[in-house]
Scaffold this motif. Structure first.
Motif, PDB file in Angstrom:
ATOM      1  N   GLY A 354       0.810  -1.208   0.000  1.00  0.00           N
ATOM      2  CA  GLY A 354       0.000   0.000   0.000  1.00  0.00           C
ATOM      3  C   GLY A 354       0.843   1.258   0.000  1.00  0.00           C
ATOM      4  N   ILE A 355       0.170   2.370  -0.326  1.00  0.00           N
ATOM      5  CA  ILE A 355       0.822   3.679  -0.338  1.00  0.00           C
ATOM      6  C   ILE A 355      -0.132   4.683   0.285  1.00  0.00           C
ATOM      7  CG2 ILE A 355       1.713   5.537  -1.803  1.00  0.00           C
ATOM      8  CD1 ILE A 355       2.386   3.331  -3.867  1.00  0.00           C
ATOM      9  N   VAL A 356       0.336   5.379   1.313  1.00  0.00           N
ATOM     10  CA  VAL A 356      -0.454   6.445   1.929  1.00  0.00           C
ATOM     11  C   VAL A 356       0.181   7.771   1.550  1.00  0.00           C
ATOM     12  CG1 VAL A 356      -1.222   7.490   4.096  1.00  0.00           C
ATOM     13  CG2 VAL A 356      -1.212   4.998   3.848  1.00  0.00           C
ATOM     14  N   SER A 357      -0.548   8.585   0.794  1.00  0.00           N
ATOM     15  CA  SER A 357      -0.057   9.908   0.414  1.00  0.00           C
ATOM     16  C   SER A 357      -0.285  10.858   1.587  1.00  0.00           C
ATOM     17  CB  SER A 357      -0.820  10.379  -0.823  1.00  0.00           C
ATOM     18  OG  SER A 357      -0.463  11.696  -1.130  1.00  0.00           O
ATOM     19  N   LEU A 358       0.787  11.483   2.077  1.00  0.00           N
ATOM     20  CA  LEU A 358       0.677  12.355   3.259  1.00  0.00           C
ATOM     21  C   LEU A 358       0.380  13.795   2.846  1.00  0.00           C
ATOM     22  CD1 LEU A 358       3.726  10.997   5.310  1.00  0.00           C
ATOM     23  CD2 LEU A 358       1.296  10.594   5.767  1.00  0.00           C
ATOM     24  N   PRO A 359      -0.305  14.570   3.701  1.00  0.00           N
ATOM     25  CA  PRO A 359      -0.559  15.973   3.376  1.00  0.00           C
ATOM     26  C   PRO A 359       0.739  16.773   3.259  1.00  0.00           C
ATOM     27  CG  PRO A 359      -1.621  15.330   5.457  1.00  0.00           C
ATOM     28  CD  PRO A 359      -0.828  14.163   4.999  1.00  0.00           C
ATOM     29  N   GLY A 360       0.744  17.790   2.430  1.00  0.00           N
ATOM     30  CA  GLY A 360       1.969  18.524   2.111  1.00  0.00           C
ATOM     31  C   GLY A 360       2.675  19.154   3.291  1.00  0.00           C
ATOM     32  N   GLY A 361       1.957  19.575   4.322  1.00  0.00           N
ATOM     33  CA  GLY A 361       2.604  20.294   5.427  1.00  0.00           C
ATOM     34  C   GLY A 361       2.939  19.427   6.623  1.00  0.00           C
ATOM     35  N   VAL A 362       2.914  18.111   6.468  1.00  0.00           N
ATOM     36  CA  VAL A 362       3.031  17.235   7.634  1.00  0.00           C
ATOM     37  C   VAL A 362       4.406  17.351   8.323  1.00  0.00           C
ATOM     38  CG1 VAL A 362       3.864  15.157   6.490  1.00  0.00           C
ATOM     39  CG2 VAL A 362       2.295  14.940   8.414  1.00  0.00           C
ATOM     40  N   PHE A 363       5.443  17.760   7.565  1.00  0.00           N
ATOM     41  CA  PHE A 363       6.773  17.895   8.174  1.00  0.00           C
ATOM     42  C   PHE A 363       7.159  19.343   8.445  1.00  0.00           C
ATOM     43  CE2 PHE A 363       7.226  13.656   6.212  1.00  0.00           C
ATOM     44  CZ  PHE A 363       7.529  12.961   7.373  1.00  0.00           C
ATOM     45  N   LYS A 364       6.203  20.260   8.336  1.00  0.00           N
ATOM     46  CA  LYS A 364       6.512  21.638   8.692  1.00  0.00           C
ATOM     47  C   LYS A 364       6.663  21.739  10.209  1.00  0.00           C
ATOM     48  CE  LYS A 364       4.704  24.109   4.750  1.00  0.00           C
ATOM     49  NZ  LYS A 364       3.773  25.127   4.254  1.00  0.00           N
ATOM     50  N   PRO A 365       7.476  22.622  10.749  1.00  0.00           N
ATOM     51  CA  PRO A 365       8.174  23.684  10.039  1.00  0.00           C
ATOM     52  C   PRO A 365       9.531  23.261   9.454  1.00  0.00           C
ATOM     53  CG  PRO A 365       8.580  23.892  12.360  1.00  0.00           C
ATOM     54  CD  PRO A 365       7.664  22.719  12.200  1.00  0.00           C
ATOM     55  N   TYR A 366       9.884  21.969   9.542  1.00  0.00           N
ATOM     56  CA  TYR A 366      11.208  21.546   9.074  1.00  0.00           C
ATOM     57  C   TYR A 366      11.313  21.558   7.550  1.00  0.00           C
ATOM     58  CZ  TYR A 366      10.778  19.583  13.752  1.00  0.00           C
ATOM     59  OH  TYR A 366      10.525  19.393  15.074  1.00  0.00           O
ATOM     60  N   ALA A 367      10.288  21.005   6.882  1.00  0.00           N
ATOM     61  CA  ALA A 367      10.351  20.873   5.427  1.00  0.00           C
ATOM     62  C   ALA A 367       8.943  20.859   4.860  1.00  0.00           C
ATOM     63  CB  ALA A 367      11.075  19.569   5.060  1.00  0.00           C
TER      64      ALA A 367
END
Length: 516
Positions: A354-367
């Motif tokens: 399987g593949i879970v696409s993560l939301p774009g800001g999940v690693f903010k504020p780092y990246a």
């Protein structure tokens, strides 16, 4: 669960360092780690003393030897319970001139923790700051395993800056999701080849304590849990110290947290050793071929670290072993020969689950990089039938740099499907998809197969993926429904505009008349 009072105490310790002249969060957590380790050494020594007194026998194992050190100071005075009562200047001299040199000699001990203390550095600049921090740490309860583990995790949460080489801390709720979806068992051998603070290994250990508590009644499984289950690699000595302390405070006796350049060193002894790999490796761009282990280049010839790590995971896993790893989106659709070949191997030679696409800001504020979680099983004989996709839109927190919670604390993170009281409403689901991911993952071999590609999750047959050049981007397969909208006729809109202009003209004339 940490209370507000405990969090306040930790905040005070943190603020004391900042106001005392140490502003680097990594250095703060490193100094706290040393002091916590000293406190634990004293606790262990006290336990041995009590045991010897009860049995009326000499101590079997002395942490602090009898006699004096090379500078003539008694080892007894190096114990936390002794030096904490000294004046600030005396305490500063004892810790700097005697305790830390003693700490560095513990490397011959066979424990992971002592090994990583061999190059311990004391950098607290003043006696006043040391005395204040020792007082504050001494007031923090460290007897309960859950509390001390949560305390350390809370401190790690304060490391608010990205490290070197693309390292950044993975949100704990994303780690817990990956652990729940891979469901570690008491016989697993688990590896994180880019372990950092050991967040994945800690979460796997906590999962086993909760879901397989009986393993601790079995001597063989108990020994496996404490001595052989957990393996973490990193090439940052500070992170190795912090990671091993995190494991210690979460009650794992002797994990294998070791120095290793995962991409640069050959993997002969490690190949096929692990049944579960959990990782969020650093995406540091490219390496030169001469700095990459030759056995990885045999799997795929590339300089890209994210692809080399995928090749590494395949090497480390034993047949039947499974992996949950975070990758940048480019891995899913990159057009280079290496990208395509690795994706083909995952789909055709192994079992891509399987593949879970993560939301774009999940690693903010780092990246702000877009990422996904890959789940696969090493089979060396294929087995991919359908690949399950989930388009995660929300993880419970705002997706900006602040990452503020969008729901009350008890509605954040995972809510197991069996917990009916905590099931989220439709509106709450739009703010936190994690419980839904977990529930639908459990149905991927059943009801999920029937979902249409317009829904948040669906399955795609292997043949479709092969026909699309092994592109694993969810947008390649997701169907967008266009709602039909009936617009008014242009002549009708023009007539309405003409009417409005007439009304405005009449109003203007009225105003002109009022001004005469």
């Amino acid at each position: 669960m940490l209370t507000g009072d405990l969090k306040s105490k930790i905040d005070q310790i943190w603020n004391a360092f900042w106001s005392g002249g140490i502003a680097n969060p990594i250095e703060v957590i490193e100094q706290i780690t040393y002091l916590l380790f000293l406190r634990r050494l004293d606790d262990l020594h006290t336990l041995e003393e009590n045991k010897a007194n009860r049995l009326k026998k000499p101590m079997e194992r002395r942490i602090f030897p009898e006699g004096v050190d090379v500078r003539g100071r008694g080892f007894e005075s190096l114990r936390w319970s002794r030096f904490k009562n000294e004046s600030p200047s005396e305490m500063f001299a004892i810790v700097g001139d005697h305790v830390f040199p003693f700490l560095r000699t513990l490397g011959s001990d066979d424990s992971t923790y002592a090994h990583h203390m061999k190059d311990a550095r004391f950098t607290i600049p003043t006696p006043a700051l040391l005395a204040k921090v020792v007082d504050l740490l001494d007031a923090v309860p460290m007897e309960d395993r859950d509390t001390k583990g949560d305390l350390y995790e809370y401190m790690l949460g304060k490391i608010a800056s990205a490290g070197q080489n693309g390292q950044f801390r993975t949100p704990r709720h994303i780690i817990q999701l990956m652990v729940e979806m891979t469901a570690p068992t008491p016989t697993d051998t688990i590896c994180d080849p880019a372990s950092g603070t050991c967040g994945f290994l800690v979460a796997a250990g906590e999962y086993l304590r909760e879901q397989h508590a009986s393993l601790f009644h079995d001597a063989k499984l108990n020994k496996h849990f404490n001595q052989a289950m957990f393996h973490g690699y990193d090439f940052d000595n500070t992170m190795l110290r912090i990671g091993s302390m995190n494991m210690m405070l979460h009650g794992v006796d002797n994990p294998a947290i070791t120095y290793r350049d995962s991409l640069g060193q050959e993997h002969g002894a490690e190949e096929g050793r692990y049944s579960l790999v959990l990782a969020n490796p650093p995406f540091a761009g490219s390496l030169d071929y001469e700095n990459v282990a030759k056995d990885l280049l045999q799997t795929v010839k590339t300089k890209k670290t994210e692809l080399l790590f995928l090749a590494l995971f395949l090497r480390l896993l034993k047949p039947g072993g499974r992996a949950a790893v975070i990758v940048p989106d480019g891995v899913l659709f990159g057009s280079s020969k290496a990208h395509k070949e690795l994706r083909r191997m995952l789909v055709e030679d192994q079992k891509l689950d399987g593949i879970v696409s993560l939301p774009g800001g999940v690693f903010k504020p780092y990246a702000g990089v877009s990422t996904a979680i890959l789940f696969f099983t090493k089979t060396n004989s294929g087995g991919t039938d359908n690949v399950w996709f989930y388009d995660m839109q929300a993880d419970g927190y705002s997706l900006d740099d602040k990452r503020q919670p969008l729901l009350p604390e008890h509605l954040l993170g995972l809510q197991r499907p069996s917990n009916l009281r905590e099931q989220l409403s439709k509106e709450e689901h739009t703010k936190n998809n994690l419980p839904d991911v977990l529930a639908r993952w459990a149905e991927r071999e059943g009801a999920e197969r029937q979902r249409s590609r317009t829904e948040q999750s669906f399955c795609v047959p292997k043949a479709d993926i092969a026909a699309n050049g092994y592109d694993l981007s969810i947008n390649r397969y997701k169907e967008v429904v266009h709602a039909q909208v009936q617009h008014r006729a242009p002549s009708e809109i023009l007539a309405e505009l003409a009417k409005l202009e007439d009304e405005i003209a009449v109003g203007m004339k009225v105003l002109e008349g009022m001004l005469k």
